[in-house]
Design a protein around this motif. Structure first.
Motif: not given
Length: 452
Positions: A207-226
Motif C-alpha cells: 500500500v506504500g513504497a519508499t523508493l531509492k531515487l537517482r539524480p538526473l543523468v548528466p551528459g548527452e544521450l547517444w543512441t545506436i540503431g544497428a
C-alpha cells in the motif's frame, strides 16, 4: 454468503469504492497475458486508502474469501486475474506521490502511481526512478514491485528490488507492517521488504513504497540503431559488447520474426535483426563509439546519433513491439533469462521451436542482461496445444542453459507448472512454507505462483 460479504465490505469502504458492475467484474478476470480466470469475482474494490485495503482484508479473512490485488492489469503472467468467489482489489486509485526528500534521495509513493507519471513528477526535483518496463506509460509502481520488474534500463540501473528502500504492506488479516528502511543501509533481521518484491500478491498487499531515487543523468544521450542479417549475429555482438566491459544504459535486440511483424504494423524499413543501444552520462559518446565498433565487427549496419528526435524514433521500434504483435493476433508473451554468453544459442532454439511446431515465435531481448521474451502469436482465442508444447521446450532449454523461467514477468498462473523444475523439491517446499507463514488461511491470490 456472497451477500453477507458484500454488506460487510460496504460498511467500511470509501464512497464509490465497491463495485459489482458486470463490465468491471469481467475486466478483472483478465490481464495482458491473455489468460482469463474461470468464473467471476463477487466484487471489485477500488481502494482509495490504506484503511480501505485493511477493511477488505479483514472482511476477506473473516469469511475465507480470496483476494486478488491488482494494479493497471498490464501483467503478462496472469497473476492479477480474479475468478470465482474472489475479491479483485484494485490499487489504481491510490496513485499519489506523498513525499520527495532531496537530502535523502528518496520518494514515498502509493502503489497505483504510473511509472511515467512518477518520473514526470520527479523531474522538477532533479531525480528519477530507474525501473523502466516497456509498458512504463501504463504500468504502476505497485505492479513493478509485485513482479520485480526490470525493463530496458535494468542492465545498467538494476531491477525494482534494487530501487526500493521500504514497503508498507497489509497482511491477509488486515495488519499493517512497515518493512525496510529510509536509510541506504539496513540489515536488521530478515529482509522482508526484499521478500515482498516479486511475491506477486501472494503474501500481502503493498500500500506504500519508499523508493531509492537517482539524480538526473548528466551528459548527452547517444543512441545506436544497428541492423544485422540475423539474430545469431546480433546476439553474439551484444554478448561481445558485455564481454568488452562496455556498459550501455539500454541494449535491446529484436529478432527477425519481430522485425517482420513490426514492418506490417509500422512503416519501418528495418530488415534482419535490430539492436537498439543507448548510452548516457558524461562518457556517453565514448561508450557509444566503443560499442559501435564491436557491433560493426559482427556485420552490423550502424547508425549513431545524439539527436534526441532521432533517438526517440529508433527507441520507438522496441516500444512498439507489443502493439505490433497484438495487431497480428492474440499474444502469449513469455519471459526467460539465460547467461548472456548463451543468448545466441537461446535465440536459435526459439526459432527452431517455432518452425518445428508451426507456430509464430517472435523473440525480443533485454540483451544487456540475457532476458529474452519469446512471444507466441496465434489466431485462436486461447494458446493451442502446439503453443504450450513449444513453450515447454523453451522453458526447459532456458533452465538447461543455466537460466531461469522468468526474469521480470513473474510466475503467475502461466508458469506455475514449471516452477518445481527450476527450484527443485526442497526449495519449492520451503517457499510454500514461507507463503503459509504469511497467509495461513490461503486467501492471498490463491492459485498463483504455486498453482494450488
Amino acid at each position: 454468503m456472497t451477500e453477507a460479504v458484500l454488506e460487510a465490505l460496504a460498511e467500511g469502504l470509501s464512497e464509490g469504492a465497491l463495485s459489482n458492475d458486470s463490465a468491471e467484474l469481467s475486466a478483472a478476470r483478465a490481464d495482458r497475458s491473455g489468460k482469463i480466470a474461470d468464473g467471476m469475482p463477487i466484487a471489485v474494490v477500488h481502494a482509495q486508502s490504506v484503511e480501505d485495503v485493511q477493511h477488505v482484508m479483514r472482511v476477506a479473512h473473516a469469511h475465507g474469501i480470496p483476494v486478488v490485488p491488482r494494479g493497471a492489469g498490464t501483467g503478462l503472467a496472469g497473476a492479477a486475474i480474479a475468478g470465482s468467489n474472489s475479491i479483485s482489489l484494485s490499487l489504481l486509485r491510490m496513485n499519489r506521490m506523498l513525499e520527495v526528500n532531496a537530502a535523502d534521495q528518496l520518494a514515498v509513493v502509493e502503489p497505483g502511481i504510473l511509472n511515467a507519471t512518477l518520473n514526470e513528477q520527479l523531474e522538477p526535483h532533479g531525480f528519477w526512478w530507474a525501473p523502466d518496463p516497456a509498458s512504463r506509460a501504463i504500468s504502476t509502481v505497485g505492479g513493478n514491485i509485485a513482479t520485480n520488474a526490470g525493463g530496458l534500463l535494468c542492465a545498467k540501473y538494476g531491477v525494482t528490488r534494487e530501487a526500493v528502500l521500504g514497503l508498507d504492506v497489509v497482511l491477509p488479516n488486515g495488519e499493517l507492517l512497515h518493512l525496510g528502511h529510509r536509510t541506504v543501509k539496513g540489515v536488521t533481521g530478515y529482509d522482508l521488504a526484499a521478500l515482498m518484491i516479486g511475491s506477486e500478491g501472494t503474501l500481502g498487499v503493498v500500500v506504500g513504497a519508499t523508493l531509492k531515487l537517482r539524480p538526473l543523468v548528466p551528459g548527452e544521450l547517444w543512441t545506436i540503431g544497428a541492423e544485422f542479417p540475423d539474430e545469431q549475429a546480433a546476439a553474439e555482438a551484444c554478448a561481445a559488447v558485455t564481454a568488452a566491459r562496455i556498459r550501455p544504459a539500454v541494449m535491446e535486440l529484436i529478432g527477425s520474426v519481430g522485425i517482420q511483424l513490426l514492418a506490417s504494423y509500422t512503416r519501418t524499413t528495418l530488415q534482419g535483426a535490430f539492436v537498439l543501444l543507448q548510452t548516457d552520462d558524461n562518457d556517453g559518446e565514448q561508450t557509444a563509439k566503443a560499442a559501435a565498433e564491436v557491433l560493426e565487427r559482427f556485420g552490423a549496419k550502424v547508425e549513431l546519433t545524439n539527436d534526441l528526435e532521432r533517438s526517440a524514433h529508433l527507441a520507438e521500434a522496441r516500444r512498439q513491439m507489443m502493439p505490433a504483435m497484438e495487431a497480428a493476433g492474440n499474444v502469449l508473451v513469455e519471459d526467460v533469462a539465460v547467461p548472456r554468453s548463451r543468448m545466441a544459442e537461446m535465440f536459435a532454439f526459439c526459432n527452431d521451436v517455432g518452425q518445428r511446431y508451426g507456430v509464430t515465435v517472435s523473440t525480443v531481448a533485454h540483451a544487456g542482461d540475457g532476458n529474452l521474451h519469446p512471444a507466441f502469436v496465434f489466431d485462436e482465442a486461447e494458446p493451442t496445444e502446439a503453443v504450450w508444447r513449444a513453450a515447454d521446450e523453451i522453458f526447459t532449454k532456458a533452465i538447461d542453459l543455466g537460466g531461469t523461467l522468468t526474469g521480470e514477468h513473474g510466475v503467475g498462473t502461466l508458469k506455475s507448472r514449471w516452477l518445481r523444475d527450476e527450484l527443485g523439491d526442497a526449495q519449492y517446499e520451503l517457499q510454500r512454507r514461507i507463503k503459509a507463514a504469511f497467509d495461513p488461511a490461503g486467501i492471498m491470490n490463491p492459485g498463483k505462483v504455486f498453482g494450488e
